[in-house]
Design a protein around this motif. Structure first.
Motif, mmCIF file in Angstrom:
data_model
loop_
_atom_site.group_PDB
_atom_site.id
_atom_site.type_symbol
_atom_site.label_atom_id
_atom_site.label_comp_id
_atom_site.label_asym_id
_atom_site.label_seq_id
_atom_site.Cartn_x
_atom_site.Cartn_y
_atom_site.Cartn_z
ATOM 1 N N LYS A 9 7.064 90.902 10.179
ATOM 2 C CA LYS A 9 6.017 90.224 9.400
ATOM 3 C C LYS A 9 6.490 89.925 7.966
ATOM 4 O O LYS A 9 6.372 88.793 7.486
ATOM 5 C CB LYS A 9 4.745 91.084 9.387
ATOM 6 N N THR A 10 7.033 90.962 7.322
ATOM 7 C CA THR A 10 7.506 90.752 5.952
ATOM 8 C C THR A 10 8.655 89.751 5.931
ATOM 9 O O THR A 10 8.768 88.927 5.014
ATOM 10 C CB THR A 10 7.938 92.101 5.331
ATOM 11 N N THR A 11 9.478 89.791 6.967
ATOM 12 C CA THR A 11 10.601 88.854 7.046
ATOM 13 C C THR A 11 10.098 87.406 7.047
ATOM 14 O O THR A 11 10.712 86.524 6.441
ATOM 15 C CB THR A 11 11.427 89.138 8.321
ATOM 16 N N HIS A 17 -2.158 95.930 9.052
ATOM 17 C CA HIS A 17 -2.203 96.799 10.232
ATOM 18 C C HIS A 17 -3.656 97.141 10.553
ATOM 19 O O HIS A 17 -4.046 97.249 11.692
ATOM 20 C CB HIS A 17 -1.424 98.093 9.973
ATOM 21 N N GLN A 51 4.432 94.168 -0.171
ATOM 22 C CA GLN A 51 4.231 95.493 0.399
ATOM 23 C C GLN A 51 4.731 96.565 -0.585
ATOM 24 O O GLN A 51 4.118 97.603 -0.737
ATOM 25 C CB GLN A 51 5.031 95.568 1.703
ATOM 26 N N SER A 65 5.014 97.753 13.529
ATOM 27 C CA SER A 65 5.844 97.961 12.352
ATOM 28 C C SER A 65 7.293 97.615 12.686
ATOM 29 O O SER A 65 7.781 97.949 13.767
ATOM 30 C CB SER A 65 5.733 99.429 11.947
ATOM 31 N N GLY A 66 7.937 96.884 11.766
ATOM 32 C CA GLY A 66 9.318 96.468 12.028
ATOM 33 C C GLY A 66 9.398 95.231 12.898
ATOM 34 O O GLY A 66 10.485 94.812 13.306
HETATM 35 N N1 ATP Z 1 17.208 93.492 4.055
HETATM 36 C C1 ATP Z 1 17.286 93.849 5.340
HETATM 37 N N2 ATP Z 1 18.477 93.997 5.934
HETATM 38 C C2 ATP Z 1 18.573 94.335 7.231
HETATM 39 N N3 ATP Z 1 17.520 94.540 8.028
HETATM 40 C C3 ATP Z 1 16.304 94.401 7.486
HETATM 41 C C4 ATP Z 1 16.111 94.041 6.137
HETATM 42 N N4 ATP Z 1 14.799 93.980 5.884
HETATM 43 C C5 ATP Z 1 14.196 94.294 7.044
HETATM 44 N N5 ATP Z 1 15.091 94.540 8.009
HETATM 45 C C6 ATP Z 1 14.794 94.868 9.413
HETATM 46 O O1 ATP Z 1 14.114 93.788 9.972
HETATM 47 C C7 ATP Z 1 13.068 94.224 10.811
HETATM 48 C C8 ATP Z 1 11.760 93.572 10.401
HETATM 49 O O2 ATP Z 1 11.391 94.031 9.150
HETATM 50 P P1 ATP Z 1 10.067 93.598 8.436
HETATM 51 O O3 ATP Z 1 10.040 94.195 7.104
HETATM 52 O O4 ATP Z 1 9.932 92.136 8.541
HETATM 53 O O5 ATP Z 1 8.986 94.293 9.390
HETATM 54 P P2 ATP Z 1 7.412 94.306 9.246
HETATM 55 O O6 ATP Z 1 6.872 93.657 10.443
HETATM 56 O O7 ATP Z 1 7.003 93.781 7.927
HETATM 57 O O8 ATP Z 1 7.137 95.869 9.347
HETATM 58 P P3 ATP Z 1 6.014 96.751 8.606
HETATM 59 O O9 ATP Z 1 4.761 96.515 9.335
HETATM 60 O O10 ATP Z 1 6.507 98.137 8.838
HETATM 61 O O11 ATP Z 1 5.995 96.347 7.199
HETATM 62 C C9 ATP Z 1 13.042 95.718 10.711
HETATM 63 O O12 ATP Z 1 13.635 96.231 11.876
HETATM 64 C C10 ATP Z 1 13.883 96.045 9.494
HETATM 65 O O13 ATP Z 1 14.591 97.229 9.677
#
Ligand code: ATP
Ligand code: MG
Length: 596
Positions: free
Chosen positions: A394-396, A549, A436, A390-391
Motif C-alpha cells: 500500500k505504501t509503495t 487497516h 505512516q 501488512s507488507g
Molecule cells: N525501501 C524498500 N526497500 C526494499 N523493500 C521495501 C522497501 N520498502 C518496502 N519494502 C518491502 O515492500 C513490501 C511492501 O511494503 P509497503 O510498505 O508498501 O507495505 P504496506 O502495504 O504499506 O504495509 P503496512 O500495512 O505494514 O504499512 C514489504 O514487503 C516491504 O518489506
C-alpha cells in the motif's frame, strides 16, 4: 532501474562528476584568487626576511667582531631581533588568510554535497548509513579545505621559496658545504615516498574505521530509548568499545609508522647532517676555505632548508592522501539524481480534482518485493480506501504516485499526464500526504505544521490544528504554538504526531490530492471521528486516498481497493466487497466486535 538507463534520464548531467570535488575546489580557489595572491606575496616577503637573518650572523662574525665595530654590532643586533619578529608577523597574517581560503573551500564543498543529496534518488541514499553521509560532508569537506588546502597546499609556496632561497644562499657562501648538505635531500625524499605509500593504506583503513564508528554512534544516539527499553547497554558498550579498539590500534600503528619511519630518521638525518656540516666546515675553516661567519650562516640556513624540505614533502604526502577524501565526496556526487529528462510539464492544480490512473505498473525493490501489473483508476473527487495485508504494497503505491520510487514499466498518470513527464516539484506539491512514519523537526509546533513554509498566517495554522483535533493539546504546551516539538517528536505521543502530520497536510491548501497512509491508526475512536469529519470537509475539491487497516476509517469510501502481494485483488464499494465474500469480507468479519 539500472544505473546506465538512469544516466540517460538525468537532467543534471553530471558526466564530469568524477572530478566534481576537484572542480568545486578549483572554482572556489579561483574566486579567492586575490586572497591567494596576497598569501603568496606575504610568503615571498616572509621568506625573504627569513633568509636575511643568517647574513647578519655572517657579518657579525666576519666583520663586526674582528673589526670590534660596536656600532655595527648594535645594528646587527637590532636586525637579528627585528627579522624574526617581522617574519612571525607576516606568517601570522598569511596563516590567517590561508585558514580563510581553506574554510571557504570546505564550505563550498559542504554546500554542494548537501545540494546534491537533496536531489538524489531515495533508493540510492538508503544504501548509505546516515552517519556515513554526515561524516563525509563534515569531515571530508574539512579535510580537503581546512586541512589540505590551508595547512598543506598553500604553505608549499613559502616552503619552496625558503628551500630554494636557502640552498642558493648556501651555495653562494660555500659550494662544498652546500653540496654536503644536499646529500641529505634524496634520503629524506625517499623516506617520505616510502612512507607515503604505506600511510595511504593506513589512512584508507583509518578513514573507513572512523566512518564506521561515527555511523554506529549516530545509530546509538538515535536509539537511546530503544537501548534502555531492551537493556541493550552492554551491547552498545561492547560494540562501541570494539570500534574504539580498532581505531586505537590503527592510530597506534599509524603513529608508530609515522614516528619510526618519518620523524625519527629525519631527525637523525638532520642531526647527522648538521654535525657533518659543522665538522667538515671546521676543517675548511682551518684551511681558510670558509670564514667563521659563512660557516655560522650556513649552519643557520641548513635547519631552515631542512624544515622547508620537510614541509614540501608533507604537501607531497598530503596530495597523495587527500584523494581518499576527494573520492569519498565524489562517491556522493555520483549518486543518481531523481529528476528525469522528460520533465517537461508542470502540472498545477486547477478547479477540478484530478483523476489518477495506474496502468500495468510493474515495480520491484532490489530486495525482491514486486508490484505486478497494477492497474486502477481513482476518479477526480473520489474517496478511495486502500486496504490489504501488512507488507502488501500500500505504501509503495503512494511512493510510486509521488515518484519516491519509479516503476520499471507501466504508466502512472494524473489527469492523463504521465507523471514521469512532470516536474517533480509540481507533482509533489499537488499531493498532500500524511505518511505512516511522521517526521517531526526540532522546531516549534507552528513551524512544524507550516513546514516547509517559514512565513505563514497563524490563523491558518490554528484552523488546521483545530481540524486535526490538536488545538487543545497545543494550548496546554508551555509556549503554545511556539513550544519546540522536540527532535523527531520523541516527546509526542503516537497520536499527537499523527494529528500534527494531519495538520501539516491540511496546510497544503494548493494540493488537490489528499493521501492518508495509516494516518489515524494511533487515534482513539473519538479523535478519529473528529478527523474523519475534517477529512470529509477537506475532500471537497480533492481526490482522496485513504489507506487503513481499521475498516471503520474507510467505511464511507466511495470505493475500496484491496492490495495483496503487489496486486489489486478486489475492488468495489464497501458493500459490494462485503457481499463478495473475499479478503475484505474476511477482514470485515474479523473486525466486527462481539462482546457477548
Ligand atoms: N525501501 C524498500 N526497500 C526494499 N523493500 C521495501 C522497501 N520498502 C518496502 N519494502 C518491502 O515492500 C513490501 C511492501 O511494503 P509497503 O510498505 O508498501 O507495505 P504496506 O502495504 O504499506 O504495509 P503496512 O500495512 O505494514 O504499512 C514489504 O514487503 C516491504 O518489506
Ligand atoms: Mg504501509
Amino acid at each position: 532501474m539500472p544505473l546506465d538507463e538512469w544516466k540517460d534520464r538525468r537532467v543534471h548531467t553530471d558526466n564530469e562528476s568524477v572530478t566534481r570535488t576537484a572542480e568545486i575546489v578549483r572554482q572556489t580557489l579561483y574566486q579567492r584568487k586575490y586572497s591567494i595572491i596576497a598569501v603568496v606575496a606575504l610568503m615571498l616577503t616572509g621568506s625573504a626576511v627569513m633568509l636575511v637573518q643568517p647574513l647578519f650572523f655572517k657579518m657579525l662574525f666576519d666583520t663586526a667582531i674582528p673589526e670590534k665595530n660596536a656600532e655595527l654590532i648594535w645594528w646587527l643586533l637590532a636586525g637579528m631581533v627585528a627579522t624574526p619578529l617581522l617574519a612571525i608577523g607576516i606568517s601570522y597574517f598569511q596563516g590567517h588568510l590561508r585558514v580563510r581560503i581553506g574554510a571557504s573551500v570546505a564550505l563550498a564543498l559542504r554546500k554542494a554535497v548537501l545540494n546534491h543529496l537533496l536531489h538524489v534518488r531515495l533508493d540510492a541514499l538508503d544504501k548509505i548509513p546516515k552517519g556515513d553521509i554526515v561524516y563525509r560532508i563534515t569531515r571530508d569537506g574539512g579535510k580537503i579545505g581546512e586541512m589540505y588546502i590551508a595547512q598543506e597546499l598553500l604553505p608549499v609556496f613559502s616552503s619552496s621559496i625558503v628551500l630554494a632561497g636557502a640552498l642558493v644562499m648556501m651555495f653562494l657562501l660555500n659550494v662544498e658545504l652546500a653540496a654536503v648538505f644536499c646529500l641529505a635531500l634524496p634520503a629524506t625524499y625517499l623516506i617520505t615516498r616510502y612512507l607515503t605509500r604505506y600511510s595511504k593504506e593506513m589512512d584508507r583503513r583509518t578513514h573507513a574505521q572512523v566512518k564506521a564508528g561515527e555511523s554506529f554512534l549516530y545509530e546509538v544516539v538515535n536509539a537511546f530509548r530503544t537501548i534502555r527499553m531492551f537493556t541493550g547497554e552492554d551491547n552498545a558498550k561492547s560494540r562501541w568499545a570494539g570500534h574504539m579498539d580498532r581505531f586505537a590500534w590503527l592510530k597506534m600503528r599509524g603513529d608508530a609508522l609515522h614516528d619510526i619511519m618519518l620523524t625519527f630518521p629525519n631527525e637523525v638525518i638532520n642531526g647527522v647532517v648538521l654535525g657533518v656540516l659543522l665538522g667538515f666546515g671546521a676543517f675548511q675553516a682551518m684551511d681558510g676555505d670558509v670564514t667563521i661567519g659563512s660557516l655560522v650562516a650556513i649552519m643557520a640556513y641548513a635547519p631552515r632548508a631542512y624544515a622547508a624540505l620537510r614541509s614540501v614533502l608533507t604537501t607531497y604526502t598530503g596530495t597523495r592522501l587527500i584523494d581518499i577524501s576527494v573520492q569519498s565526496l565524489n562517491e556522493l556526487f555520483e549518486l543518481p539524481v531523481e529528476a528525469g529528462s522528460g520533465e517537461v510539464h508542470e502540472i498545477t492544480a486547477d478547479d477540478k480534482p484530478p483523476d489518477i490512473e495506474f496502468s500495468g505498473v510493474h515495480f520491484k525493490y532490489e530486495r525482491g518485493y514486486e508490484v505486478k501489473d497494477l492497474s486502477f483508476t481513482v476518479k477526480g473527487g473520489e474517496f478511495v480506501g486502500i486496504v490489504g495485508p501488512s507488507g502488501g504494497g500500500k505504501t509503495t503505491i503512494i511512493d510510486l504516485l509521488t515518484r519516491m520510487q519509479e516503476p520499471a514499466s507501466g504508466r502512472i498518470s494524473i489527469d492523463g499526464t504521465d507523471i514521469l513527464n512532470v516536474q517533480l516539484e509540481s507533482l509533489r506539491s499537488r499531493v498532500a500526504v500524511v505518511p505512516q512514519d511522521v517526521f517531526i523537526w526540532n522546531a516549534s509546533f507552528a513551524d512544524n505544521i507550516a513546514y516547509p513554509e517559514t512565513e505563514y498566517e497563524m490563523e491558518e495554522v490554528e484552523r488546521v490544528v483545530r481540524a486535526s483535533a490538536l488545538h487543545e493539546f497545543i494550548q496546554k504546551q508551555p509556549d503554545g504554538y511556539e513550544t519546540v516539538a522536540g527532535e523527531d517528536g520523541t516527546a509526542l505521543s503516537g497520536g499527537e504526531k499523527q494529528r500534527l502530520a494531519m495538520a501539516r497536510a491540511f496546510m497544503r491548501s494548493s494540493s488537490d490530492i489528499l493521501v492518508l497512509d495509516e494516518a489515524t491508526s494511533a487515534l482513539d475512536a473519538l479523535a478519529e471521528e473528529k478527523i474523519r469529519t475534517a477529512v470529509e470537509q477537506a475532500r471537497t475539491g480533492r481526490t482522496t486516498i485513504v489507506i487503513a487497516h481499521r475498516l471503520s476509517t474507510i467505511r464511507h469510501a466511495d470505493r475500496i481497493l484491496v492490495i495483496d502481494e503487489g496486486r489489486l485483488v478486489e475492488s468495489g464499494t464497501p458493500r459490494e466487497l462485503v457481499d463478495g465474500g473475499g479478503i475484505f469480507a474476511r477482514m470485515y468479519e474479523a473486525q466486527a466486535l462481539d462482546f457477548e
